[in-house]
Design a protein around this motif. Structure first.
Motif, short mmCIF file in Angstrom:
data_model
loop_
_atom_site.label_atom_id
_atom_site.label_comp_id
_atom_site.label_asym_id
_atom_site.label_seq_id
_atom_site.Cartn_x
_atom_site.Cartn_y
_atom_site.Cartn_z
N MET A 152 51.96 48.11 19.56
CA MET A 152 50.75 47.32 19.76
C MET A 152 51.08 45.96 20.40
O MET A 152 50.57 44.91 20.02
N LEU A 153 51.93 46.03 21.43
CA LEU A 153 52.31 44.86 22.20
C LEU A 153 51.94 45.07 23.66
O LEU A 153 52.03 46.20 24.17
N ALA A 154 51.56 44.00 24.32
CA ALA A 154 51.36 44.02 25.77
C ALA A 154 52.22 42.92 26.36
O ALA A 154 52.39 41.85 25.76
N HIS A 155 52.77 43.21 27.53
CA HIS A 155 53.64 42.25 28.23
C HIS A 155 53.02 41.99 29.59
O HIS A 155 52.85 42.90 30.40
N SER A 156 52.68 40.73 29.84
CA SER A 156 52.07 40.34 31.11
C SER A 156 53.05 39.45 31.87
O SER A 156 53.62 38.51 31.31
#
Length: 133
Positions: free
Chosen positions: A54-58
């Motif tokens: 449940m991680l997003a990397h931008s």
């Protein structure tokens, strides 16, 4: 670009998606990136999802600190919408923003997450013709 005094900035934002907000996050981030593609000053924006964690990397690439300031002015409503579905867990700045942008990043994140600044040593940017996400 191979000099130490390059103005290029790369931001990496790691966001923890709130339980039950995955679809809302997907929708909000998609709208934000579409807006940036049409109106933003970024040279590149890429967002990746680790659904299991449940991680997003931008990742966002800017020509200079002025471009970051333009982004902040234009994108605030989109940023606020994304933040309804996540919290920033880590924010990394690669390159050396001017004092105003560095202070703005520190102020926006306060003490909610780990924040690091990494100076640039060397590098270049090459975007082949026709490269599309």
């Amino acid at each position: 670009m191979t000099t130490h005094d390059s103005t290029v900035l790369l931001f990496r934002n790691t966001m923890r998606i709130t339980d039950g907000h995955l679809e809302g996050f997907r929708d909000a981030i998609s709208r934000a990136v579409a807006f940036a593609e049409q109106h933003g000053p970024q040279l590149m924006v890429e967002t990746f999802l680790d659904e299991e964690q449940m991680l997003a990397h931008s990742f966002q690439l800017y020509q200079d600190s002025d471009a970051v300031r333009i982004h902040w002015k234009l994108a605030d409503p989109y940023i606020q919408e994304v933040m309804k579905h996540c919290r920033v867990e880590r924010f990394e700045v690669f390159g050396e923003p001017d004092a105003d942008v560095a202070a703005g990043v520190r102020s926006a994140l306060s003490e909610q997450c780990e924040l690091t600044f990494r100076p640039r040593i060397a590098g270049f940017v090459r975007f082949p013709t026709g490269l599309r996400a």
